[in-house]
Design a protein around this motif. Structure first.
Motif, short mmCIF file in Angstrom:
data_model
loop_
_atom_site.label_atom_id
_atom_site.label_comp_id
_atom_site.label_asym_id
_atom_site.label_seq_id
_atom_site.Cartn_x
_atom_site.Cartn_y
_atom_site.Cartn_z
N GLN A 1 10.69 -9.00 3.31
CA GLN A 1 9.80 -10.14 3.55
C GLN A 1 8.62 -10.07 2.57
O GLN A 1 8.26 -9.00 2.10
CB GLN A 1 9.28 -10.12 5.00
CG GLN A 1 10.35 -10.38 6.06
CD GLN A 1 11.08 -9.12 6.48
OE1 GLN A 1 10.70 -8.02 6.12
NE2 GLN A 1 12.16 -9.30 7.23
N ARG A 2 8.02 -11.22 2.32
CA ARG A 2 6.91 -11.26 1.36
C ARG A 2 5.69 -10.49 1.87
O ARG A 2 5.45 -10.40 3.06
CB ARG A 2 6.54 -12.71 1.05
CG ARG A 2 6.08 -13.52 2.26
CD ARG A 2 4.62 -13.53 2.44
NE ARG A 2 4.00 -14.61 1.72
CZ ARG A 2 2.69 -14.75 1.59
NH1 ARG A 2 1.87 -13.87 2.17
NH2 ARG A 2 2.18 -15.73 0.93
N SER A 3 4.92 -9.96 0.94
CA SER A 3 3.65 -9.35 1.32
C SER A 3 2.56 -9.94 0.43
O SER A 3 2.85 -10.76 -0.46
CB SER A 3 3.69 -7.83 1.12
OG SER A 3 3.54 -7.50 -0.24
N THR B 1 11.37 -14.35 3.24
CA THR B 1 10.42 -15.32 3.79
C THR B 1 9.74 -16.15 2.70
O THR B 1 8.84 -16.93 3.00
CB THR B 1 9.36 -14.63 4.67
OG1 THR B 1 8.76 -13.56 3.93
CG2 THR B 1 9.98 -14.06 5.93
#
Lengths: 374, 320
Positions: free
Chosen positions: B147-149, B160
């Motif tokens: 998922q993106r951070s 995401t």
């Protein structure tokens, strides 16, 4: 259409069909697939899905969006619920409709990532300070994940309260046959959020009786809406007046407890003359069903009560199931949590908690053996 | 910058993180840890480790890869827990209840540092604990499935930040964690990369020798999340530095020092982006705009950094 999907997928379908148009979450196994699916699916129906920088931000965004007019949901697992704690209190205090999916895994802390458990049942019940009533629904299979998500939104909106869906890894990440058409036909219709008339004098917490629910008006909309985390009067003005605070608390208590039966979702298979009742929820209910089948095939008289609404406690249904029964078996994937609720209602009966907290499921044969049903 | 440890010493010193851990082939995290811990020389250590790939893969039952005292913390509080340990240790030492020397170091990924852990990191830096914080930065939440951070670059695919008809990967630019840490006016902040062991070890040495908080932000390739060839991880990191996407520099008491300037050898970001599947969609029609913005961002940041380094050079007497 018959599909082969996992519980988390069904939660996403249920949420969208219930009218959810805002989701915020933070990655955590076994709940991440809800975040990823909501980010994919919500924009298609004009909704918004956001990944927060942590769980506190995620639930905070949901509260903001819910008050601004969207039906909102978030999803996490045990460590995330810990971080949600304060904001769940905020949602209760501000009467914010919100669905919180807790895909439980064994805790405490990081725990057994990622194995299933029902260790958060009483944690969700007492998740925040103050000890006010909570609404918690527990799915036992993929179809339930759909139906109970719709129900969770309906209860959240109807009672203006946060509602937990007590899922867990075993239900959320196992694929099962799912009949979408049937699920849609059997699910309750989506409850439309009632809003205050534009020309009224709006007060955010005004209601006709303590057990009634005030109308919402979107923040930033036609009325000047105030929202506070503090004890308040019906205008949401902060108050230290004991009488007003007492009335506020009574309202928060009554609006849930007086409507407990309206939220009663359960399956009862009561057998006349049964001496034993198996009472179960969540994934353990599946073992309970199998055990009942076997016991009956062996000529035993056994009653079964599968609770989908675990809070508010369905006292009438439980008392009905307890009638004439001398022994109650309660299987749970924890050290014995919900059994304490049953103990309060089952005075004079033998209670057999079957507890398991080593990440494996309670088996049907264990229920039969420990329950003396062989 | 180069380590003050002699090559022979570096080789014979041994690793404080053993082999046999379960990090993926081509993962940068263990390279970061081993080289940073070399910089601790012979000091006893207390290691804090936030939840993440590094933590799960180095502590698979019934083993552990860590040879030092080790605290696994929640995702959000590696810096808080290590600063509590450091504060208690200093107090015990002051009372004469412990006599030995001990250093404190915390490791976190970019999710656990840029996002959920930034509050506890900021607090620990501001309070001024004597510890080293190391972020191994692979630009997304890889442990939970990409998922993106806040560290995910513009245009990168994650689960995401999908790419499709409307979006081409992440819409936003990444945060500048090194600058955020520097804004706390702590004695030492540095950016490093897994491809340059000597530079990384030297920075770790400085960090451990620094009195007060020190932060290392280290580029750490992730072949699974980057959709790249595991055998090319180190080469890719080298190119990312050579393009000035990830400059190697230090901020010593507020003074900026650039450790590597590619000058005429500066390469376009395209050179390494092509080898990473997470950017694959940008090389089809419609991606030009994002590619251009990425290059512009890198160039602008590099210019800004050079200007800051220039400023430091003016303020500091030659040879200092």
């Amino acid at each position: 259409m018959i599909e082969f999907i996992e519980g988390n997928d069904a939660v996403v379908r249920g949420a969208i069909d219930a009218g959810c148009r805002f989701f915020a979450g933070y990655p955590i196994t076994p709940a991440s697939s809800i975040l990823v699916s909501m980010m994919r699916e919500l924009p298609k129906v004009g909704g918004v899905a956001v990944q927060g920088e942590d769980e506190i931000a995620s639930i905070g965004m949901c509260i903001g969006a819910a008050m601004t007019g969207y039906k909102a949901m978030t999803a996490t697992s045990g460590p995330g619920i810990s971080l949600y704690s304060e904001n769940v209190g905020l949602a209760i205090m501000g009467e914010t409709p919100l669905v919180i999916v807790n895909v439980q895994r064994q805790g405490p802390a990081t725990g057994s990532a990622t194995k299933g458990a029902d260790g958060d049942i009483e944690f969700m019940r007492w998740v925040t300070s103050g000890g006010l009533p909570m609404i918690i629904l527990a799915p036992e299979n993929v179809q339930d994940c759909y139906t109970l998500t719709v129900a969770a939104f309906n209860f959240a909106e109807r009672y203006r309260a946060p509602v937990f869906l007590a899922s867990q890894k075993e239900v959320a990440m196992i694929r099962e046959v799912f009949d979408y058409d049937r699920a849609r036909a059997e699910a309750p219709p989506a409850f439309a959020r009632p809003v205050a008339a534009v020309d009224c004098v709006y007060e955010p917490h005004a209601c006709s009786a303590p057990d009634q629910v005030p109308l919402m008006s979107p923040i930033g909309g036609p009325h000047l809406v105030r929202y506070t985390t503090s004890t308040h009067d019906q205008r949401a003005y902060l108050t230290g007046d004991p009488e007003i605070i007492g009335a506020m608390v009574e309202h928060y208590q009554r609006k849930i407890e007086a409507h407990a039966e309206e939220m009663g979702l359960y399956d009862e298979e009561l057998e006349p003359g049964a001496e034993t009742l198996i009472l179960a929820y969540g994934v353990s209910a599946r073992s309970a069903r199998a055990a009942v089948k076997k016991a009956r095939a062996a000529g035993r008289r056994v009653s079964l009560l599968v609770l989908k609404t675990i809070f508010p406690v369905q006292e009438k249904a439980i008392l009905r199931a307890l009638e004439g029964v001398s022994r109650v078996i309660v299987p749970e994937m924890n050290l014995g949590q919900y059994v304490e609720e049953i103990r309060c209602l089952a005075a004079g009966r033998e209670i057999i908690p079957i507890n398991r907290m080593n990440t494996t499921l309670v088996t049907p044969s264990e229920i039969l053996e420990r329950g003396g049903l062989l | 910058m180069a380590t003050r440890l002699a090559p022979k010493e570096l080789v014979t010193r041994g690793d404080r993180l053993s082999g046999g851990h379960r990090l993926c082939a081509g993962c940068g995290a263990s390279i970061v840890v081993r080289n940073v811990l070399k910089g601790a020389k012979d000091h006893p250590l207390v290691v804090g480790c936030a939840t993440g790939c590094l933590e799960v893969s180095t502590t698979i039952y019934p083993y552990t890869a860590w040879k030092d005292a080790y605290i696994h913390t929640a995702f959000e509080n590696a810096a808080a827990t290590i600063s509590g340990a450091e504060a208690a240790f200093q107090s015990l030492k002051k009372q004469g209840k412990v006599s030995k020397d001990c250093k404190f170091v915390a490791f976190g990924g970019d999710g656990g540092t840029y996002d959920i852990g930034i509050q506890s990191l900021s607090g620990a830096l501001e309070r001024g604990h004597d510890f080293v914080y190391v972020c191994y930065d692979n630009g997304a939440y890889m442990n939970t499935g990409f998922q993106r951070s806040g560290a995910t670059p513009l245009g990168a695919w994650t689960t995401t930040t999908p790419n499709g008809k409307v979006d081409l990967g992440k819409r936003q630019n990444r945060k500048n964690l090194t600058a955020i840490c520097a804004a706390h006016n702590i004695p030492y902040v540095a950016q490093a990369s897994v491809h340059n062991f000597r530079d990384l070890i030297a920075k770790a040495e400085t960090a451990f020798e620094t009195e007060g908080p020190a932060v290392l932000v280290v580029l750490s390739p992730c072949p699974r999340g980057w959709r790249s060839d595991p055998s090319q991880s180190v080469e890719m990191a080298r190119q990312m530095v050579q393009s000035c996407y990830w400059p190697l520099y230090e901020i010593i008491d507020g003074r900026y020092v650039i450790n590597y300037d590619p000058k005429a050898k500066k390469i376009p970001v395209l050179d390494w982006m092509k080898a990473q599947g997470r950017f694959g969609h940008l090389f089809k029609a419609g991606g030009e705009d994002i590619l251009q913005r990425l290059q512009e961002n890198v160039d602008r940041e590099w210019q800004r950094l050079q200007a800051l380094a220039q400023l430091g050079a003016v303020e500091t007497p030659a040879g200092a």
